[in-house]
Design an enzyme around this catalytic site. Structure first.
Site, PDB file in Angstrom:
ATOM      1  N   GLU A  84       2.778  15.927  11.574  1.00  0.00           N
ATOM      2  CA  GLU A  84       3.900  15.016  11.363  1.00  0.00           C
ATOM      3  C   GLU A  84       4.860  15.547  10.307  1.00  0.00           C
ATOM      4  O   GLU A  84       6.091  15.504  10.490  1.00  0.00           O
ATOM      5  CB  GLU A  84       3.385  13.642  10.940  1.00  0.00           C
TER       6      GLU A  84
ATOM      7  N   ALA B 262       0.818  -1.214   0.000  1.00  0.00           N
ATOM      8  CA  ALA B 262       0.000   0.000   0.000  1.00  0.00           C
ATOM      9  C   ALA B 262       0.850   1.262   0.000  1.00  0.00           C
ATOM     10  O   ALA B 262       0.485   2.273  -0.579  1.00  0.00           O
ATOM     11  CB  ALA B 262      -0.939   0.007   1.213  1.00  0.00           C
TER      12      ALA B 262
END
Length: 382
Positions: A247, A133
């Site tokens: 992040e 993924a």
């Protein structure tokens, strides 16, 4: 004002003290053990307890939940100190999980988990990436099926920083696979004596050797339904999209500090390294290289300082965070490569810090969303 006199506008005397305390700890108690940690593939568990005791684990989390009571500037300071010390601990995912809990967890969940994360009693990891993924979070295959008062979770995750020590894992899983991205939920798993939970092998990375990175496996793993984050299923993808700027900005902060450290090391080297009877800095190519790199590093510093300010104000959007991550990490890798070249053969020796920086910096363009994904995020807003 000269750029050499520039001081980040978000810094304060209190933050200067905080940074100095952190710096003494990093250099005095952590740096001497890095070679051993790199060989074993993870830092000692005691480090987490020491960080927690000093209030360094969740510096930007309110004191009511056991955190340091600071803000994003304290986190930025920690990241910069870590980068200038020349190695990372892997505390990034720990902070990121705490931010998810702070933003979306119920009050009972916050009281249950955040104090333990702040003290180091629990180490956190975030389980998003999967084999096959990559950066496509909508293509997750891990499933969480509701059965009574539990979710039964099946799947595999990879590139899990802190996976070796992780006591608490924030898992992105599909509670309704038919809905695609709208069927993704975030669920917390406490790993102690948890049936169906398996840690895989330590992944053999080219850099960041002291940060444990593992594969994790969930085989009919039963987690209490009350561990769902956000109070309802299907909110996970939106939660991830909202928190990824946090992040990505931390990655950019590290990139800028790492770039500045590489330049400082290289400047010291070219001032003393002799070539044809003169310091290397006397060569025109060296002077031009250093001039270009200094200019680019200065631009990156001013931009990331502005992003930190916007993050403090709650105004940093996803495209801007993507720009920060894209530009700063590309510049970091290019600058360190150019700096290594100026070290010549010594730059290829791991005993020289620039060599470790060269391999460690490469992951910056990949994690937090590959830089190609950053370009797509930016392009969507054009």
């Amino acid at each position: 004002m000269l750029m050499n006199d520039y001081r980040s506008p978000w810094l304060t005397p209190e933050l200067d003290t905080f940074r100095e305390t952190t710096r003494r700890f990093w250099h005095g108690e952590l740096l001497p053990h890095v070679d051993r940690w790199e060989k074993q593939g993870y830092i000692d568990r005691e480090v987490w307890h020491r960080l927690g005791h000093l209030g360094l684990l969740l510096a930007d989390v309110p004191a009511a939940y056991g955190g340091g009571g600071g803000d994003y500037r304290h986190l930025a300071s920690l990241i910069e100190v870590s980068a200038t010390a020349g190695f990372g601990l892997g505390f990034g995912p720990h902070y990121i999980v705490a931010q998810y809990l702070l933003a979306y967890a119920s009050e009972a969940q916050k009281q249950r988990w955040l104090p333990k994360l702040a003290s180091g009693e629990m180490v956190a990891s975030i389980a998003m990436s999967e084999p096959g993924a990559g950066s496509d979070l909508a293509a997750l295959r891990t499933t969480a099926r509701r059965e009574g008062e539990h979710y039964v979770i099946n799947g595999a995750k990879t590139f899990n920083t802190n996976g070796h020590h992780a006591d608490l894992i924030l898992i992105a899983a599909k509670t309704d696979p038919a809905k695609g991205a709208r069927g993704v939920s975030l669920i917390v798993a406490e790993t102690k004596e948890l049936p169906g939970f398996r840690r895989g092998r330590l992944l053999d990375k080219i850099g960041l050797k002291a940060q444990d990175t593992l594969e994790l496996f969930f085989d009919d793993m039963r987690v209490p339904a009350e561990n769902l984050v956000g109070g309802a299923e299907g909110l996970g993808f939106g939660q991830m999209m909202e928190q990824l700027p946090y992040e990505r900005t931390t990655i950019a902060i590290r990139a800028v500090a790492s770039t500045e450290r590489a330049l400082a090391l290289t400047l010291d080297h070219v001032k003393t390294r002799q070539l044809f009877g003169n310091p290397l800095l006397k060569m025109q190519n060296t002077r031009f290289e250093m001039s270009e790199m200094k200019t680019q590093a200065s631009l990156a510093r001013v931009f990331i300082d502005q992003c930190i300010q916007w993050q403090l104000e709650g105004r940093l959007d996803a495209p801007t965070a993507a720009m920060a991550k894209l530009w700063s990490t590309e510049n970091e890798c290019q600058t360190i490569d150019r700096c290594l070249q100026l070290f010549g053969g010594y730059g290829f020796m791991r005993e020289f810090p620039i060599a470790r920086m060269y391999v460690d910096s490469r992951a910056q363009r990949i994690y937090g969303g590959a830089n190609e994904v950053m370009k797509e995020i930016i392009a969507r807003q054009l």
